[in-house]
Each structure stands twice: as C-alpha cells, then as structure tokens.
Write an enzyme that holds these catalytic residues in place. Structure first.
Site, PDB file in Angstrom:
ATOM      1  N   CYS A   1       0.809  -1.219   0.000  1.00  0.00           N
ATOM      2  CA  CYS A   1       0.000   0.000   0.000  1.00  0.00           C
ATOM      3  C   CYS A   1       0.845   1.274   0.000  1.00  0.00           C
ATOM      4  O   CYS A   1       0.578   2.208  -0.755  1.00  0.00           O
ATOM      5  CB  CYS A   1      -1.006  -0.001   1.145  1.00  0.00           C
ATOM      6  SG  CYS A   1      -0.286   0.024   2.812  1.00  0.00           S
TER       7      CYS A   1
ATOM      8  N   HIS B   1      -6.158   1.829  -4.049  1.00  0.00           N
ATOM      9  CA  HIS B   1      -5.158   1.280  -3.139  1.00  0.00           C
ATOM     10  C   HIS B   1      -4.790  -0.135  -3.558  1.00  0.00           C
ATOM     11  O   HIS B   1      -5.313  -0.655  -4.544  1.00  0.00           O
ATOM     12  CB  HIS B   1      -5.678   1.291  -1.698  1.00  0.00           C
ATOM     13  CG  HIS B   1      -6.902   0.461  -1.488  1.00  0.00           C
ATOM     14  ND1 HIS B   1      -7.169  -0.201  -0.320  1.00  0.00           N
ATOM     15  CD2 HIS B   1      -7.956   0.159  -2.306  1.00  0.00           C
ATOM     16  CE1 HIS B   1      -8.316  -0.840  -0.399  1.00  0.00           C
ATOM     17  NE2 HIS B   1      -8.810  -0.640  -1.595  1.00  0.00           N
TER      18      HIS B   1
ATOM     19  N   HIS C   1      -2.241   0.786   6.923  1.00  0.00           N
ATOM     20  CA  HIS C   1      -2.762   0.828   5.551  1.00  0.00           C
ATOM     21  C   HIS C   1      -2.963   2.272   5.115  1.00  0.00           C
ATOM     22  O   HIS C   1      -3.380   3.118   5.902  1.00  0.00           O
ATOM     23  CB  HIS C   1      -4.092   0.073   5.433  1.00  0.00           C
ATOM     24  CG  HIS C   1      -4.560  -0.029   4.009  1.00  0.00           C
ATOM     25  ND1 HIS C   1      -3.947  -0.857   3.094  1.00  0.00           N
ATOM     26  CD2 HIS C   1      -5.549   0.607   3.344  1.00  0.00           C
ATOM     27  CE1 HIS C   1      -4.554  -0.722   1.923  1.00  0.00           C
ATOM     28  NE2 HIS C   1      -5.528   0.161   2.045  1.00  0.00           N
TER      29      HIS C   1
END
Length: 167
Positions: free
Chosen positions: A74, A138, A126
């Site tokens: 990410c 993402h 994240h």
C-alpha cells in the site's frame, strides 16, 4: 467473467471515474487566487488518480521494493504514484500519515490519503488514495493487487485513523 473481461471492465470504470473527477468542480464563484489554487489541487489530484489507475491489477507484495512497478504494497504504491506528480512521501504508511496536513473524514477531497489500522492494534498499517464519490484507490492482499474500492462502510472506513492532504 474471464480475466480479460474484468480488466476491460476495470479500464472502462477507471476512464469513467477519471472523467467524473476531471469534470466535477465547484459552481460557486470564488476569487481568482482561491480558484487558481483549487484548480491546481484538483488538477494534481486528477493526475495522481490517473497515474494510480494505470497500475490497476498490479500484484500486491508486502514489503515491495520502492520505486519499481512490478508489485506494490500500500505505501510503496502511494509513494510511487505521488512521486510521479512531484510529491515526495516517506516509505511506510505510518510515516506517510505524518506528511502534509490533517483533513477530517467529512472534508475528504480527491487525492487525500486515508490511513487505517486494519489490524486494530493501535498502529496505522494501511494507506489509500481517496478518489471522491466514496471510492478509494489502493492495493492490499495477495490476489487482489491495485484496485478501486468503496470507502464508506468498508474495513478501511471502520478502521479509519486519519487522513492527510499532501497536495
């Protein structure tokens, strides 16, 4: 649905979202200086999203090397995408969460970074890019890779920690 049909569907959805973001804007009349700053941020956000969408389907690999495009995690994804438009970000999601300036969840704009604690252990793990219209760009989990997801009601919304504006 075969893989090629899914890719074509994602590509068409990506173009549609890009056009929506590109042609959306305020109908209020603002002073030229504010209008220029807003147009510049909107243009940069559109570029970030456009660059990011080029990598739809790219595999997720935890700890992926920075600066390459074979795979992403990410934060390597957000770092790479923003670098392409001239914005430097640190490597980890936790470090990225200290970049730019705070923005509340209710004030999210396209291009803002959203940070979540998906492990629910008190630590950010994240990062995703807010696209507008309740969508995020993402990458997560092996087998999914770079994708577009709904934000409201998702794991990323339920484990939301903060958001930052880096443009």
């Amino acid at each position: 649905m075969n893989l090629t049909s899914r890719k074509i569907g994602k590509y068409i959805a990506g173009i549609t979202l890009s056009l929506t973001v590109a042609f959306s804007g305020s109908t209020l009349i603002a002073p030229k200086q504010v209008e220029a700053a807003t147009a510049s941020a909107s243009s940069t956000a559109s570029k970030v999203i456009s660059v990011g969408k080029r990598y739809l389907g790219t595999p997720y690999v935890f700890g992926a090397s920075a600066g390459q495009t074979r795979s992403f995690d990410c934060s390597s994804f957000t770092q790479y995408v923003y670098k392409q438009v001239g914005i430097s970000l640190p490597r980890s999601s936790k470090s990225q969460s200290k970049s730019g300036r705070f923005v509340s969840k209710s004030q999210l704009q396209p291009g803002d970074l959203i940070f979540s604690d998906t492990n629910r252990d008190g630590s950010i793990n994240h990062v995703s890019i807010y696209m507008g219209n309740n969508k995020i760009l993402h990458t997560y989990r092996k087998g999914i890779g770079v994708t577009i997801s709904t934000f409201k009601g998702s794991t990323w919304d339920k484990t939301y920690v903060t958001a930052r504006r880096v443009m």
